[in-house]
Design an enzyme around this catalytic site. Structure first.
Site, mmCIF file in Angstrom:
data_model
loop_
_atom_site.group_PDB
_atom_site.id
_atom_site.type_symbol
_atom_site.label_atom_id
_atom_site.label_comp_id
_atom_site.label_asym_id
_atom_site.label_seq_id
_atom_site.Cartn_x
_atom_site.Cartn_y
_atom_site.Cartn_z
ATOM 1 N N ASN A 1 0.850 -1.194 0.000
ATOM 2 C CA ASN A 1 0.000 0.000 0.000
ATOM 3 C C ASN A 1 0.887 1.246 0.000
ATOM 4 O O ASN A 1 2.115 1.139 -0.008
ATOM 5 C CB ASN A 1 -0.936 -0.021 1.220
ATOM 6 C CG ASN A 1 -0.151 -0.124 2.504
ATOM 7 O OD1 ASN A 1 0.613 0.763 2.841
ATOM 8 N ND2 ASN A 1 -0.322 -1.225 3.216
ATOM 9 N N PRO B 1 -3.022 -11.956 10.010
ATOM 10 C CA PRO B 1 -3.441 -11.725 11.402
ATOM 11 C C PRO B 1 -3.642 -10.225 11.630
ATOM 12 O O PRO B 1 -2.859 -9.420 11.121
ATOM 13 C CB PRO B 1 -2.254 -12.237 12.219
ATOM 14 C CG PRO B 1 -1.101 -12.296 11.277
ATOM 15 C CD PRO B 1 -1.663 -12.499 9.908
ATOM 16 N N ILE C 1 -2.926 -7.766 13.960
ATOM 17 C CA ILE C 1 -1.999 -7.729 15.102
ATOM 18 C C ILE C 1 -2.621 -6.961 16.264
ATOM 19 O O ILE C 1 -2.601 -7.400 17.419
ATOM 20 C CB ILE C 1 -0.660 -7.059 14.679
ATOM 21 C CG1 ILE C 1 -0.095 -7.766 13.441
ATOM 22 C CG2 ILE C 1 0.344 -7.079 15.822
ATOM 23 C CD1 ILE C 1 1.053 -7.025 12.766
ATOM 24 N N PHE D 1 -4.273 3.212 14.844
ATOM 25 C CA PHE D 1 -4.587 4.225 13.842
ATOM 26 C C PHE D 1 -5.758 3.730 13.003
ATOM 27 O O PHE D 1 -5.971 2.525 12.891
ATOM 28 C CB PHE D 1 -3.377 4.465 12.923
ATOM 29 C CG PHE D 1 -2.418 5.472 13.475
ATOM 30 C CD1 PHE D 1 -1.551 5.123 14.497
ATOM 31 C CD2 PHE D 1 -2.374 6.771 12.990
ATOM 32 C CE1 PHE D 1 -0.662 6.049 15.029
ATOM 33 C CE2 PHE D 1 -1.499 7.700 13.497
ATOM 34 C CZ PHE D 1 -0.635 7.341 14.516
ATOM 35 N N LYS E 1 -11.325 -3.206 18.880
ATOM 36 C CA LYS E 1 -9.954 -3.670 19.116
ATOM 37 C C LYS E 1 -9.509 -3.443 20.561
ATOM 38 O O LYS E 1 -8.346 -3.647 20.891
ATOM 39 C CB LYS E 1 -8.992 -2.983 18.136
ATOM 40 C CG LYS E 1 -9.330 -3.291 16.664
ATOM 41 C CD LYS E 1 -8.176 -2.981 15.732
ATOM 42 C CE LYS E 1 -8.565 -3.306 14.287
ATOM 43 N NZ LYS E 1 -7.411 -3.336 13.384
#
Ligand code: CTP
Length: 402
Positions: A211, A306, A308, A328, A346
């Site tokens: 990206n 995954p 993280i 972020f 999260k």
């Protein structure tokens, strides 16, 4: 608008060398960054640049004499050094350096520095033979013993035509030192892990999925945390940025490697900041040989990487003690709602939401516009700032949450 130097009181001592004209430019730059600059000049310096120049650029009266009648009660030789956050001596000539090394106080500049409690930053500039002379070198060593910071001069062509060390150091180096001197060591003792950059997910020996992340935000965070005294581990995806000095760098390529590095070093950390733009997917199969063209409708099968940060958030739910978790989010719409959702999903302490719809901020540029959302629901919308400044704002919020 910068904030690192806003309202910092810098006393600039100018001694008599040709580089005094550069100090005039530095005065302008410091003021532009919000610093309050007061200038004192030696008599010799006034042969190169007039006090009027510095008065105009600093917006303050320039001090040249120890016993000026208008300053009779002000005792400038004591008060100038007392009423500042730091002293910048630039250029520092061989003569002024020698006077300071001897502890002389026979003019305003040397007396102020002798009487001052503030940090002193010395930027020597002179002919290279003078600079390399054992007397000057011994004097500079003495200044370091006093606790002054000496910024080595640059090498190159000097005003006298000679080549060698002696040119006034570059502004960017000096600016960093000024910031370092003025930055509180409020993260001393903290261990901070930062992930940065993109990940590369190889498809075959020549192709990969990635990206547009440059890693600038993560590197800025690592540099700022280090500058504030933290012990920093930077887990970095591929990129071309030079790592900040004093930071332990763990280079990784893929999301799986980043996951392994973070899992290994995570437990010893106090704070973890996940600024990396991790690839959510990787090619399901890695072809050891370069894939040939030929199939008309080729499709690429992907496997999920995954997450993280999500995994850390999960572990945090049951852990008795866990590092502060900062994530972020890159959003093009519904920033706040999306940020809130990710913070909760999260299990984060803080999320920095990036507006990627703006052209002047975000990927691969030096500026960023972020909104900070913490676990208590506090929202702070930051204006467009340099990534360096954004990094310090994020660290300020982290400090409040610790
Ligand atoms: N992150 C991570 N591991 C991943 C993906 C993301 O650690 N595999 C971290 C990033 O470093 C960042 C945050 O999670 O701190 C971003 O979360 P994510 O949900 O991936 O955000 P977006 O990429 O913005 O998600 P989406 O594409 O779903 O909007």
């Amino acid at each position: 608008m910068s904030f690192l130097l806003t309202d910092k009181r810098i006393l600039l001592g100018v001694s008599g060398g040709i580089a005094a004209y550069k100090a005039a430019d530095w005065t302008r730059r410091l003021r532009k960054e919000g610093a309050v600059v007061t200038v004192m000049m030696t008599r010799a310096a006034q042969n190169f640049v007039t006090p009027l120049t510095f008065a105009a650029l600093s917006g303050n009266r320039v001090h040249t004499a120890m016993f000026a009648p208008e300053d009779a009660e002000a005792m400038p030789h004591i008060n100038l050094g007392r009423n500042c956050d730091m002293i910048l001596l630039a250029p520092a000539t061989a003569n002024t350096i020698a006077r300071l090394a001897q502890g002389l106080a026979d003019d305003l500049t040397s007396a102020v520095i002798l009487a001052a409690q503030a940090k002193v930053l010395v930027c020597p500039a002179m002919n290279s033979a003078m600079y390399q002379h054992p007397a000057t070198q011994a004097n500079l060593a003495r200044l370091k013993e006093f606790g002054y910071t000496v910024i080595d001069p640059a090498c190159g062509e000097l005003a006298c035509g000679d080549q060698g060390p002696g040119r006034l150091a570059d502004w960017e180096i000096v600016r960093q030192e000024i910031i370092a001197v003025l930055t509180p060591q409020d993260l001393r003792g903290q261990k901070v892990l930062v992930t940065a950059g993109p990940t590369w997910e190889p498809l075959d020996p020549v192709r990969l999925l990635t990206n547009r992340s440059s890693g600038k935000m993560g590197y800025a965070l690592a540099a700022a945390a280090r500058r504030r005294g933290a012990q920093v581990v930077l887990v970095s995806g591929p990129g071309s940025i030079t790592p900040p000095a004093g930071v332990e760098v763990l280079p990784v390529v893929s999301a799986q490697e980043m996951h392994a590095a973070v899992s290994q070093r995570g437990p010893e950390m106090d704070v973890m900041i996940m600024a990396a733009a991790v690839s959510d997917y990787r090619p399901a199969r890695y072809e050891a040989r370069k894939i040939k063209k030929g199939t008309p409708d080729a499709a690429l099968a992907l496997a999920a990487n995954p997450d993280i940060l999500r995994e850390l958030g999960e572990r945090k739910k049951t852990a008795r003690c866990f590092p502060l978790l900062v994530g972020f989010a890159a959003e093009s719409n519904d920033h706040l709602e999306e940020g809130r959702r990710k913070l909760a999903a999260k299990n984060l302490d803080l999320i920095a939401i990036n507006d990627i719809s703006a052209e002047d901020a975000g990927f691969a540029v030096d500026n960023n516009r972020v909104t900070l959302l913490d676990r208590n629901g506090a929202v702070e919308e930051l204006p467009l700032l340099t990534k360096e400044e954004v990094a310090h704002r994020i660290l300020n919020t982290i400090l409040r949450l610790i």
